[in-house]
Enzyme design. Structure first.
Site, mmCIF file in Angstrom:
data_model
loop_
_atom_site.group_PDB
_atom_site.id
_atom_site.type_symbol
_atom_site.label_atom_id
_atom_site.label_comp_id
_atom_site.label_asym_id
_atom_site.label_seq_id
_atom_site.Cartn_x
_atom_site.Cartn_y
_atom_site.Cartn_z
ATOM 1 N N ASP A 1 49.519 21.369 16.729
ATOM 2 C CA ASP A 1 50.400 21.208 15.451
ATOM 3 C C ASP A 1 51.559 20.388 16.062
ATOM 4 O OD1 ASP A 1 48.686 22.847 14.316
ATOM 5 O OD2 ASP A 1 49.682 24.706 14.659
HETATM 6 C C1 26A Z 1 43.743 29.305 6.696
HETATM 7 N N1 26A Z 1 43.920 29.646 8.049
HETATM 8 C C2 26A Z 1 42.848 29.906 8.953
HETATM 9 C C3 26A Z 1 45.221 29.197 8.721
HETATM 10 C C4 26A Z 1 45.308 29.279 9.894
HETATM 11 C C5 26A Z 1 46.561 29.021 10.412
HETATM 12 N N2 26A Z 1 47.406 28.160 9.508
HETATM 13 C C6 26A Z 1 47.281 28.082 8.418
HETATM 14 N N3 26A Z 1 46.046 28.488 7.671
HETATM 15 N N4 26A Z 1 44.633 29.891 10.984
HETATM 16 C C7 26A Z 1 45.594 30.001 11.927
HETATM 17 N N5 26A Z 1 46.679 29.310 11.799
HETATM 18 C C8 26A Z 1 47.860 28.821 12.454
HETATM 19 O O1 26A Z 1 47.488 27.840 13.476
HETATM 20 C C9 26A Z 1 48.303 27.949 14.430
HETATM 21 C C10 26A Z 1 48.045 27.068 15.673
HETATM 22 O O2 26A Z 1 47.441 26.087 15.373
HETATM 23 C C11 26A Z 1 48.437 29.764 13.174
HETATM 24 O O3 26A Z 1 49.340 30.803 12.513
HETATM 25 C C12 26A Z 1 48.888 29.396 14.736
HETATM 26 O O4 26A Z 1 50.348 29.410 14.755
#
Ligand code: 26A
Length: 356
Positions: free
Chosen positions: A311
């Site tokens: 990210d």
């Molecule tokens: C719908 N899902 C599974 C998610 C996530 C997500 N952010 C949005 N939607 N699952 C994990 N994360 C975020 O990914 C980041 C790392 O790339 C986590 O909160 C983490 O900060």
């Protein structure tokens, strides 16, 4: 770009989550059947993990949500008031913590608040250099298209020039994502999408295919690219072939080439373009397409954890693009932000700020 524009030029949209991060989580992986480097939506059987973390582990609470991390990374690179982030939260302490992180790091929070709902949370289980993400979206998946019609949000949408949509948002919000991307792309603005996790191209393939025509910049990593390829019957293709194939899919705004940017952890980053050109943020006609960019090496001691690194790369890349930098510079800023994030606990950056 002026130092403090009336409206932020960068608009990001995703699932706001608070990360509950723990180290040395081998037992948790085993108990909940989690892969060491993956991102999933929590099923019923995973639900006890959040209470177990709080009860039995030393938890670090840190602002997360993939697109929100990218928004904070972009804000790190850009002058003040250049980034706004939209998503849905509850009216609880978790949301307060997310708002505080955004305030501190220069992101305007334009949340849709669902009173009585909980803000989403992500269990982040660190083992070595791997991170396993297990998410309960809660309020985040209650995001409504009507939020985008509110005058204050519409003003953000009308005035932004660069749009970033988290692929994770496609688990529930394709209609809103299409609303944003179609209008932006129709006006010749830049739309970026992150693939987010292998399960997005795997299980939300239809939604991804609906959105891709409006996407100018697609960002992902090698396992997401492979998951995309598997779903398209291209399982034996190289990352370069996959990236080129996506770059050349039909595109609504033909005046802009599509860039596909695939990171591979500590291995080279690869960029494919639908057409090389002399324009600044693109591959030069005399250069190879796809083009590879080596990643500066980090020592083991420099790596704290990899949560949010992708990210951070994406936010850095987009911010540099918004500043009118060249493609090489955008990748370089992306690498710097990714590496800065890897050196902190969770999706976080160095403060006081250093120049990137
Ligand atoms: C719908 N899902 C599974 C998610 C996530 C997500 N952010 C949005 N939607 N699952 C994990 N994360 C975020 O990914 C980041 C790392 O790339 C986590 O909160 C983490 O900060």
């Amino acid at each position: 770009m002026s130092a403090a524009p009336e409206y932020p030029p960068v608009f990001c949209m995703g699932n706001p989550l608070l990360d509950l991060q723990v180290r040395d989580g081998e037992k948790l992986l085993e108990k909940y059947g989690l892969k060491s480097n993956d991102a999933i939506l929590a099923e019923e059987k995973h639900m006890p993990i959040y209470d177990e973390l709080v009860k039995d582990y030393e938890v670090t609470y840190v602002a997360g949500g993939a697109a929100q991390n990218a928004a904070r990374a972009a804000a790190y690179v850009l002058p003040p008031k250049h980034v706004v982030y939209v998503g849905a939260v509850g009216d609880d302490q978790l949301a307060d913590q997310l708002r505080a992180a955004n305030d501190k790091e220069g992101v305007e929070s334009a949340y849709q608040v669902h009173s009585g709902e909980k803000t989403g949370a992500c269990a982040v289980v660190i083992t070595g250099h791997d991170r396993s993400l297990c998410t309960t979206l809660a309020a985040a998946e209650k995001f409504e298209q009507s939020h985008l019609q509110k005058p204050e949000i519409k003003a953000y949408l009308d005035n932004a020039k660069f749009f970033y949509i988290g692929g994770f948002f496609l688990t529930h919000g394709i209609e809103s994502a299409l609303d944003v991307a179609k209008v932006a792309s129709g006006k010749g603005k830049v739309v970026a999408l992150n693939l987010s996790a292998p399960f997005i191209p795997q299980f939300f393939k239809v939604q991804l295919e609906q959105l891709l025509p409006y996407v100018d910049i697609l960002i992902g990593n090698e396992s997401e690219a492979e998951a995309y390829a598997a779903g398209q019957g291209m399982a034996d293709s190289s990352i370069a072939q996959i990236a080129s194939a996506i770059a050349n899919l039909p595109k609504s705004n033909a005046s802009r080439p599509r860039l596909v940017v695939i990171t591979q952890g500590s291995e080279s980053t690869l960029v494919a373009s639908s057409s090389a050109s002399l324009s600044k943020c693109n591959i030069h006609p005399e250069e190879p397409n796809p083009k590879t960019y080596p990643v500066p090496k980090l020592t083991d001691e420099q790596i704290v954890d990899t949560n949010g690194a992708g990210d951070a790369f994406a936010g850095g890349f987009l911010a540099a693009h918004a500043l009118g930098k060249t493609l090489n510079e955008c990748v370089e800023v992306g690498h710097k932000m990714g590496q800065m994030c890897v050196g902190q606990v969770g999706p976080a950056f160095k403060f006081p700020k250093i120049s990137v």
